[in-house]
Write a protein that holds these residues in place. Structure first.
Motif, mmCIF file in Angstrom:
data_model
loop_
_atom_site.group_PDB
_atom_site.id
_atom_site.type_symbol
_atom_site.label_atom_id
_atom_site.label_comp_id
_atom_site.label_asym_id
_atom_site.label_seq_id
_atom_site.Cartn_x
_atom_site.Cartn_y
_atom_site.Cartn_z
ATOM 1 N N TRP A 1 -61.869 1.203 106.157
ATOM 2 C CA TRP A 1 -61.653 1.370 104.710
ATOM 3 C C TRP A 1 -60.573 2.414 104.471
ATOM 4 O O TRP A 1 -60.456 3.389 105.209
ATOM 5 N N SER A 2 -59.777 2.199 103.440
ATOM 6 C CA SER A 2 -58.751 3.164 103.055
ATOM 7 C C SER A 2 -58.719 3.273 101.537
ATOM 8 O O SER A 2 -59.507 2.613 100.847
ATOM 9 N N LYS A 3 -57.798 4.099 101.029
ATOM 10 C CA LYS A 3 -57.712 4.314 99.583
ATOM 11 C C LYS A 3 -56.282 4.081 99.093
ATOM 12 O O LYS A 3 -55.314 4.419 99.774
ATOM 13 N N ALA A 4 -56.201 3.491 97.905
ATOM 14 C CA ALA A 4 -54.914 3.310 97.208
ATOM 15 C C ALA A 4 -55.104 3.767 95.772
ATOM 16 O O ALA A 4 -56.182 3.591 95.186
ATOM 17 N N SER A 5 -54.085 4.369 95.174
ATOM 18 C CA SER A 5 -54.284 4.977 93.857
ATOM 19 C C SER A 5 -53.119 4.710 92.914
ATOM 20 O O SER A 5 -52.002 4.404 93.338
ATOM 21 N N LEU A 6 -53.438 4.853 91.637
ATOM 22 C CA LEU A 6 -52.454 4.845 90.546
ATOM 23 C C LEU A 6 -52.763 6.014 89.628
ATOM 24 O O LEU A 6 -53.939 6.333 89.395
ATOM 25 N N ASN A 7 -51.726 6.628 89.094
ATOM 26 C CA ASN A 7 -51.914 7.704 88.118
ATOM 27 C C ASN A 7 -51.721 7.156 86.707
ATOM 28 O O ASN A 7 -50.759 6.436 86.429
ATOM 29 N N VAL A 8 -52.662 7.492 85.806
ATOM 30 C CA VAL A 8 -52.616 7.013 84.418
ATOM 31 C C VAL A 8 -52.997 8.156 83.497
ATOM 32 O O VAL A 8 -53.663 9.120 83.916
ATOM 33 N N ASN A 9 -52.592 8.050 82.254
ATOM 34 C CA ASN A 9 -53.011 9.016 81.241
ATOM 35 C C ASN A 9 -54.115 8.392 80.403
ATOM 36 O O ASN A 9 -53.956 7.289 79.884
#
Length: 869
Positions: A833-841
Motif C-alpha cells: 500500500w502507498s499514498k497519493a495526495s492532492l492539496n485543496v482549499n
C-alpha cells in the motif's frame, strides 16, 4: 343522555382530526386543511434586526353562513423547530372581515429565517415569513422601481412598496433610470437644490418628489433604496460638467474615436477607463451626492459588457475585463468615508457565465456587498446557471448572489388575436410579406379613418399589455387606442427598414375588467405613418417557466430580481430596459410568486447561507423508483441538486419532466405532477441520520413536514429511504444528520458511496474492515462526505494499492467541482500500500469528495482510505 346533532358531531370530529399533532422527537407537526377563516398572513416590515418587535397581521373573514367564536393560534418555526406559540380569542360574525395582529420579539440570533403559521381550531391556516438579519445584503430579495412620473402619488408609492414588502418580502429596491444625466444624476439648476423634475435619456418625465416618496416608502418597510448608476459613462456634452476626454476609452490608438453607445435619438453614452483615478474621484463624488442629497442607501453600478481591442487616451491597450475592481474599491472607500450606513454597493457582471469575462476580477477582488449578474445567452440551460452561481459564490467566499434574468425574452406570449379575423375599415388582407402569424395580415393601414377593431375576452380583472405585432418599412408611425369606445392612449411603431419583418415592440398597458371588450386601433387626426398590422396579444408571462427558473436559481443559491412597482400593480421584468411592461403576471402566477418569496425568506438558511457547500452532480447519491433523474438539469427528468451544511444534507428536486429543451428562459409545459415518489438517498456509513423533512413553495403553505423514513445498506452503500408525497415544481428535502469525524480524520473507503465497485479483504495490510476492489473501469466512482473542522488548505491523502505495471490516475472532485488528477504510481504487488495526495482549499463544514475514473484516466487500483489533513 346528551344528544348531539349529527352535523355538529361531524364538525367536532373533523376539527379534532385536523388539529391532530404528530410528535417527532421534540418537534411538532400540525396538519391542517385549506383556509376558510384565515385568508392572509403578513408582517409590518420586510426585514428585522435581532431583538426588534415584529408585528404579524392576519386577515380574517367569515363566509360560512354562521357566526364563529373560537381561538386564533400562531406558531413560529425556524426550519423544522417550533420557537414560539401564542393564541387569542376571536369572534367572527357571518360576513365579517377583520385584521388581527400578534406581537413577537425577534430572537437575538442574527441572520435567521422563520415561517409563521396562523390557524384556527376549524382547521384553516395561512403562513408568512420573517427575516431576522441586521444586514439585508446577507439575504437580498431585490425588487425594482422603473417609473418616477409626477402623476404617481404618495399614496400610490406607499401602496406599491407595501405590497412588494409585505406580500413578497422584498427587502431592497433598485431605482432604475431615475437620473437626469449619467454623470450628473440630480439636476440642480441653481447649483444647490434639486429641480422639481427633469427628463431622462429617453425623454421620460422624472419627478424628484416621486423619487423621495418611493425612498420614504421603502424605508418605512425597513428596506433599502439603491440608486442605479452607470459606472463608467457620461452623456453627450460631458465636458460641460467637468468630465475630461483624457479619462476615456477609445477604439483607436490616437484617441480619435471614443468608445460609445449610440441610442439613435441624438443621445450617447461615452465610456471612460474604470481604473483612471480622475474618473474614480469624479464619479465617487457624484455617488456621494446621490446618497447625501436624495437619501439613497447605496449604489447599483452597471456596465455595458465585454469590449475588446480598446485603448486608453495615451494609446495603450486597455484590458477592461480586469479593471472594474479598481473602480469599485475606490468608490466603496469613498462611500464608506462619507457615510458607512449608506455605502451599500453592487456591480453588474454582465453576461454571467462560468469562467466568463470580468467574473474573476469582480467576484474575487471587488469590495461589493453582494454579487449581481445579468444573464444572457452564455448561461442558457438550467445546469449552466447552477454551475455559474456555484462559481460566482465560491469565488467571493459565498457572498450572496442576485441574477437579472429576463423570462420569456423574445417570446410573444398570451392570448393572441389575428388582425385578419378582426373587424376593420380602410385596410385589406394580404399575405405578400413573410413573417406574419395566422393566415395573413392587414395592409394599407395608412390613412386617417383606417382602423382595426378586436373583440377580446379576459378571464380576470387586471392590467393587460396590449402588444401589437406589425410591419413598418420606413415610418415612425403612431396609432390611437380605444377600449370599449373610450380613448386610452397612443402606440408608437418603429421602422424596420423592410416590410418582410414583423415585430412586436409596440405596446400599451390598460386595465380590463373580466369579460368582453373591444380594442380599436385607429389612424386618427394626430397619427402618422403607414404600417401592416398582424396581430394583438394580451401579453402574459408563462407561469411554468417562471416557477421552474426561480426554483433553479434559488436551489442553486441565488435570488432573482424580477418583481417591480408598476403604476397600477406589481409587475415582472421581461426586458433589460426595466420600464418595459410588455408582459403581465396572471393571478395564478402572482399567487405562486407570493408562495415562492415566502418560502425563500423562511428557509433562507437552507438556501443561501454562506456555510452551505455543494454536492456532486452525479446520480450516485439518489434513486427514485421508476423515474428518470439527472444531476445536470436534463430535459424530461427530475433534476436533483444536493447541498450540505453542518447539520443537514439538502436535496432539491426540480420537476423538469415535461421540459423539452432544458432552457430556463423559454416558455414550457406544465410539469407532470409526481405523487408518492419512492426515494433512496445514499450516505457514507459514518453518517448518523436523525430526521427527514420536506418543505416546498408548492405544498402545505411552505410548512415543514416530517417524512417517515427507514435506513438500510445495499451494494452501493448506506441509504435512507422515504416517500415524497407530491412533487409539483420544486421540493426541498432536508435530512438532519451528523457526519462523524473518524479517528485521525481517516475515512475508510469501504464506508463510502460506491458506483460499479465492490469491497474486498483478499489483500493484507488494509485498515478498517476492508478496501474498495474492482476500481478499474471508466465510470467507476467512490464518493464520501468529510467534515472539515476549520477553513483553509487541506491535503486529501488516498491510501491505495496498484500492481498493474503502470501509473494509475483518477479525477478528483470536491463538492462537485474538479480539483485535480490523483497520480498513483505502480507498486510491487497488491499487498503493498502507498499514498497519493492532492492539496485543496476547504471551507469549514461538510464536503463531498469524489474520486472518479474519467475517460482520460487509466489503470486499476484498490482504495483503502482517505485521510484529510
Amino acid at each position: 343522555m346528551l344528544k348531539i346533532r349529527k352535523s355538529k358531531f361531524l364538525t367536532i370530529l373533523f376539527s379534532l382530526i385536523l388539529v391532530l399533532s404528530i410528535y417527532h422527537g421534540n418537534n411538532i407537526e400540525k396538519v391542517y386543511a385549506a383556509s376558510s377563516y384565515v385568508n392572509k398572513v403578513y408582517m409590518d416590515k420586510s426585514r428585522y434586526n435581532p431583538g426588534d418587535k415584529v408585528t404579524i397581521y392576519a386577515d380574517l373573514s367569515n363566509t360560512s353562513g354562521t357566526n364563529f367564536t373560537g381561538t386564533l393560534y400562531m406558531e413560529i418555526a425556524h426550519n423544522e423547530i417550533s420557537v414560539y406559540t401564542t393564541s387569542q380569542s376571536i369572534t367572527l360574525n357571518n360576513g365579517q372581515s377583520v385584521t388581527k395582529s400578534f406581537q413577537w420579539t425577534a430572537p437575538s440570533t442574527d441572520y435567521q429565517g422563520y415561517i409563521v403559521k396562523v390557524y384556527t381550531e376549524s382547521g384553516d391556516y395561512k403562513t408568512g415569513a420573517v427575516d431576522v438579519s441586521s444586514n439585508w445584503t446577507k439575504f437580498p430579495r431585490y425588487g425594482y422601481i422603473p417609473d418616477f412620473d409626477s402623476n404617481i402619488t404618495q399614496s400610490n408609492t406607499t401602496k406599491q412598496i407595501n405590497t412588494l414588502s409585505q406580500d413578497y418580502n422584498i427587502n431592497a429596491f433598485q431605482f432604475y433610470d431615475w437620473m437626469w444625466r449619467h454623470e450628473v444624476p440630480i439636476k440642480k439648476s441653481d447649483g444647490v437644490n434639486p429641480d422639481s423634475s427633469w427628463t431622462d435619456l429617453f425623454s421620460r418625465n422624472i419627478s424628484y418628489s416621486t423619487i423621495q416618496n418611493y425612498i420614504k416608502a421603502v424605508h418605512n418597510n425597513n428596506g433599502k433604496a439603491m440608486a442605479y448608476m452607470m459606472s463608467y459613462a457620461a452623456r453627450e456634452g460631458y465636458t460641460d460638467y467637468g468630465v475630461n476626454p483624457s479619462w476615456g476609452l477609445f477604439q483607436d490608438t490616437s484617441h480619435q474615436s471614443q468608445l460609445n453607445v449610440n441610442f439613435n435619438n441624438g443621445k450617447y453614452l461615452w465610456l471612460f477607463a474604470p481604473s483612471n483615478t480622475s474618473w474614480q474621484n469624479y464619479i465617487g463624488n457624484i455617488y456621494k451626492d446621490v446618497v447625501n442629497t436624495a437619501g439613497f442607501d447605496g449604489i447599483q453600478m452597471d456596465q455595458m459588457g465585454q469590449r475588446d481591442g480598446i485603448y486608453d487616451y495615451n494609446g495603450k491597450s486597455y484590458d477592461l475585463g480586469t479593471s472594474f475592481s479598481s473602480l469599485i474599491n475606490s468608490v466603496k472607500r469613498q462611500l464608506n468615508s462619507n457615510n458607512s450606513l449608506k455605502s451599500y454597493l453592487d456591480f453588474n457582471i454582465v453576461d454571467g457565465t462560468t469562467n466568463g469575462w470580468a467574473l474573476d476580477d469582480v467576484s474575487k477582488n471587488a469590495d461589493t456587498d453582494f454579487n449581481f449578474s445579468e444573464i444572457w445567452w452564455k448561461s442558457n440551460n438550467y445546469n449552466d446557471i447552477r454551475n455559474y452561481v456555484e462559481q460566482l459564490r465560491s469565488n467571493s467566499n459565498k457572498k450572496a448572489a442576485v441574477l437579472a434574468a429576463y423570462m420569456n425574452y423574445n417570446e410573444n406570449l398570451g392570448p393572441k388575436y389575428e388582425a385578419e379575423n378582426a373587424s376593420f375599415n380602410g385596410v385589406d388582407i394580404a399575405v405578400n410579406h413573410s413573417g406574419y402569424s395566422g393566415s395573413g395580415f392587414l395592409q394599407n393601414f395608412a390613412q386617417q379613418g383606417d382602423y382595426v377593431q378586436f373583440t377580446v375576452n379576459v378571464n380576470e380583472t387586471m392590467n393587460y399589455p396590449l402588444v401589437f405585432q406589425y410591419g413598418d418599412n420606413l415610418d415612425n408611425a403612431t396609432r390611437t387606442i380605444y377600449i370599449d369606445g373610450n380613448k386610452v392612449g397612443q402606440v408608437q411603431f418603429h421602422p424596420q427598414g423592410t416590410w418582410d419583418k414583423f415585430v412586436y415592440d409596440a405596446n400599451l398597458n390598460v386595465n380590463l375588467t373580466k369579460g368582453n371588450h373591444t380594442i380599436k386601433i385607429s389612424y386618427d387626426s394626430g397619427d402618422t405613418g403607414a404600417i401592416n398590422l398582424d396581430s394583438l396579444t394580451l401579453g402574459e408571462f408563462d407561469e411554468h417557466s417562471v416557477r421552474l427558473a426561480d426554483a433553479a436559481f434559488e436551489a442553486s443559491g441565488a435570488t432573482h430580481i424580477e418583481l417591480g412597482a408598476g403604476k397600477d400593480d406589481t409587475v415582472m421584468l421581461p426586458h433589460e430596459y426595466y420600464p418595459n411592461t410588455s408582459k403581465a403576471m396572471t393571478g395564478t402566477l402572482k399567487a405562486a410568486m407570493k408562495q415562492n418569496y415566502k418560502f425563500i425568506t423562511a428557509y433562507e438558511n437552507l438556501l443561501f447561507d454562506q456555510n452551505i457547500n455543494y454536492g456532486d452532480q452525479g446520480n450516485q447519491y439518489i434513486n427514485i423508483n421508476g423515474e428518470k433523474i439527472s444531476g445536470d438539469g436534463t430535459e424530461g427528468s427530475i433534476w436533483h441538486m444536493t447541498r450540505m451544511t453542518k447539520d443537514y444534507d439538502i436535496l432539491h428536486l426540480i420537476n423538469l419532466s415535461n421540459e423539452t429543451d432544458s432552457k430556463w428562459r423559454n416558455s414550457t409545459s406544465s410539469p407532470i405532477v409526481k405523487n408518492n415518489l419512492s426515494v433512496k438517498y445514499y450516505f457514507p456509513t459514518d453518517t448518523a441520520i436523525s430526521n427527514v423533512y420536506l418543505a416546498s413553495p408548492d405544498f402545505n403553505e411552505g410548512t415543514s413536514t416530517a417524512l417517515k423514513y427507514t435506513t438500510g445498506t445495499d451494494n452501493i452503500g448506506k441509504y435512507v429511504s422515504f416517500t415524497v408525497p407530491t412533487l409539483d415544481y420544486w421540493d426541498m428535502i432536508y435530512i438532519k444528520r451528523a457526519v462523524n469525524t473518524p479517528n485521525n480524520d481517516q475515512y475508510e473507503a469501504e464506508n463510502a458511496i460506491k458506483t460499479s465497485v465492490t469491497t474486498n479483504t483478499d489483500h493484507t495490510g488494509y485498515t478498517g474492515t476492508g478496501f474498495i476492489d474492482g476500481f478499474a473501469e471508466k465510470g467507476d466512482e467512490i464518493t464520501t462526505e468529510i467534515n472539515a473542522d476549520a477553513a483553509g488548505d487541506h491535503s486529501l491523502i488516498f491510501r491505495y494499492g496498484n500492481s498493474t505495471g503502470t501509473e494509475a490516475t483518477r479525477h478528483v472532485y470536491v463538492d462537485g467541482s474538479y480539483v485535480g488528477i490523483l497520480h498513483m504510481p505502480n507498486l510491487s504487488n497488491w499487498d503493498t500500500w502507498s499514498k497519493a495526495s492532492l492539496n485543496v482549499n476547504l471551507a469549514a463544514g461538510v464536503h463531498t469528495i469524489c474520486i472518479y475514473y474519467a475517460s482520460t484516466d487509466n489503470g486499476g487500483v484498490n482504495l483503502d482510505n482517505l485521510t484529510v489533513k
